[in-house]
Design an enzyme around this catalytic site. Structure first.
Site, mmCIF file in Angstrom:
data_model
loop_
_atom_site.group_PDB
_atom_site.id
_atom_site.type_symbol
_atom_site.label_atom_id
_atom_site.label_comp_id
_atom_site.label_asym_id
_atom_site.label_seq_id
_atom_site.Cartn_x
_atom_site.Cartn_y
_atom_site.Cartn_z
ATOM 1 N N LYS A 89 0.830 -1.209 0.000
ATOM 2 C CA LYS A 89 0.000 0.000 0.000
ATOM 3 C C LYS A 89 0.863 1.258 0.000
ATOM 4 O O LYS A 89 1.810 1.375 0.779
ATOM 5 C CB LYS A 89 -0.871 0.029 1.266
ATOM 6 C CG LYS A 89 -2.129 -0.828 1.200
ATOM 7 C CD LYS A 89 -2.972 -0.576 2.446
ATOM 8 C CE LYS A 89 -4.042 -1.625 2.664
ATOM 9 N NZ LYS A 89 -5.127 -1.583 1.681
ATOM 10 N N GLY A 222 -14.223 -3.836 5.507
ATOM 11 C CA GLY A 222 -15.199 -4.281 6.493
ATOM 12 C C GLY A 222 -15.670 -5.708 6.338
ATOM 13 O O GLY A 222 -16.577 -6.158 7.036
#
Lengths: 302, 197
Positions: A89, A222
């Site tokens: 990332k 999530g």
């Protein structure tokens, strides 16, 4: 026996090669890992790739402060440990972090809202890179802007680190609804839609004609259980990112294996029933509806 | 005639393979009825099989767990065609030199996984293939190469001296991805020219 025609004709980092890499991930689960041992477990569970980072989103939330690219030494260690692709990332707009990840051997770079935003105005110009990129989106306009910048894969932003799937569902539904609406529109109405939504018009027309995004579309943000993963597949996602959901669970091996199997059997409730049994508790998480707006990560980089 | 084409749909570029076999069949005035193979019982209904690209560790795990592997071996033993690309080639081989991959042993080759390095080393290039008049647009993505081939294996193409496309009886395997380009000639080679002709 034949030989290669002309080595001069060899091309790296083309759209075909970058988007092709993303296509090979379809139907798979990409897991966040923060150590070499976790990467090993993820591969053993059947992950198609791992995302190496310093802390999973749930811990980034707790810790606060500035969240940056992980130490390249960690990426190297993980590359050494597993045979599946390894992703990293970079902060939104942080071109140099992305360059470092590419130089370290990352197979894909996630320009991620989970990290602190480095450039308030511009995303990374991803066309300049040989490595493919994945970017988050909450709606079709965002998704097409990222593809225009060179993203080879789109994922829902969801609300990372919460263990609450409802924002990923919302974002996927936003994207699917907009594609269905566009497909039913006249040419000039699509042009108007492109202007209103600040979306590149060529990509708007292409999406409308194909009836899907021009690149692979994963779910993220999530997803905490096998049922969450299967739900996102039923909503038309091509595959799943699981962040805190695996190693934040009581039994990461059982949870990791179950999520992989759930993606494989997403439309078979009988199989899902068996897969969801006896895998221990999922991550505790935090419900989105009780979260203050300023704590949400999804508004970063639109 | 309708061709029943089974695409192993455990993981990987399944829809690209489905589209590619439909295109190839249409070019021969045939209809391909595509079946996705995710559970046992589908393979025996198929005339031809496609083993897509993806992650070989992930794909082989599922095939072995679900018992689809035995069905694929029977399909090949019966002389029915199979096209395997990239990860599919690894899974079809007799030896992937890696205990993380359980091979199907339907193609007598030893494979070197990710031989070209990482994704930044992935590439596209025109490739001469035996039996094709013009070079084929080959897309190599974290591709394997073949190290050793058995006596029954015919090498159709090589890259820098190492085999990247081979045929053994009804099995054609490539370390690149013919399904990612609109060119149907590899499918012709695998399905329409030899075995079904």
């Amino acid at each position: 026996m034949s030989e290669a025609t002309d080595i001069e004709d060899l091309k790296r980092g083309t759209d075909l090669v970058k988007r092709g890499f993303a296509k090979m991930q379809k139907g798979g689960v990409i897991m966040d890992v923060v150590t070499r041992d976790q990467a090993r477990i993820a591969e053993d569970c059947g992950a198609v790739a791992v995302m190496s980072l310093e802390a999973v989103p749930a811990d980034i939330r707790k810790r606060g402060g500035v969240a940056r690219m992980a130490d390249p030494a960690l990426l190297e260690e993980i590359i050494d440990e597993v045979s599946i692709p390894v992703m990293g990332k970079a902060r939104i707009g942080h071109t140099t972090e992305a360059q470092i990840l590419e130089a370290t051997g990352a197979d894909m770079v996630d320009e991620s809202e989970v990290l602190t935003t480095a450039d308030e105005r511009y995303h990374i110009d991803k066309r300049e890179f040989t490595a493919p990129f994945v970017c988050g989106a909450r709606n079709l306009g965002e998704a097409l802007r990222r593809i225009d910048e060179g993203a080879a894969m789109i994922r829902t932003k969801g609300e990372a680190g919460t263990g609450d799937v409802n924002q990923a569902v919302t974002h996927q539904r936003n994207i699917q609804r907009a594609i269905r609406q566009l497909s039913g529109m006249a040419y000039e109405e699509r042009d108007e839609w492109a202007r209103k939504n600040e979306a590149p018009r060529d990509l708007v027309h292409e999406t409308a004609e194909r009836g899907r995004l021009p690149v692979v579309n994963f779910a993220a943000g999530g997803i905490a259980t096998p049922a969450d993963a299967a739900l996102m597949m039923q909503l038309g996602c091509d595959g799943i990112f699981v962040g805190s959901g695996i190693f934040g669970a009581e039994d990461p091996e059982a949870m990791g294996t179950a999520v992989v199997e759930a993606v494989n059997n997403y439309d078979d409730p009988e199989a899902l029933k068996e897969i969801a049994k006896d895998i221990g508790r999922g991550m505790k998480g935090q419900a989105n509806e009780t979260m203050p707006e300023e704590e949400k990560l999804q508004g970063r980089g639109v | 005639m309708t061709l029943v084409a089974g695409v192993v749909a455990v993981q990987g570029d399944v829809s690209e393979h489905a589209d590619a076999i439909r295109r190839a069949a249409a070019a021969h005035d045939e209809d391909a009825e595509v079946r996705e193979i995710r559970t046992p019982g589908v393979v025996p209904e198929c005339d031809v099989l496609l083993l897509p690209g993806g992650e070989s560790t992930t794909i082989s795990r599922h095939l072995a767990t679900d018992g689809i592997d035995a069905e694929i071996r029977e399909h090949v033993a019966a002389g029915k065609p199979l096209l395997a690309t990239c990860a599919g080639l690894i899974v079809a081989s007799t030896d992937a030199k890696d205990d993380r991959v359980t091979t199907l042993d339907v193609l007598d080759v030893t494979v070197d996984r990710n031989a070209f390095g990482r994704q930044v080393d992935s590439f596209e290039a025109p490739l001469d293939v035996d039996g094709l008049d013009d070079p084929f647009p080959a897309v190599f993505i974290r591709a394997p190469v073949i190290d050793e081939v058995g006596a029954a294996v015919e090498v159709l193409a090589s890259w820098e001296g190492r085999p990247v496309a081979v045929r053994q009886g009804p099995v054609v395997a490539t370390s690149f991805h013919p399904e990612l380009t609109p060119d149907p000639r590899l499918h012709d080679l695998a399905f329409f020219e030899s075995v079904l002709a």
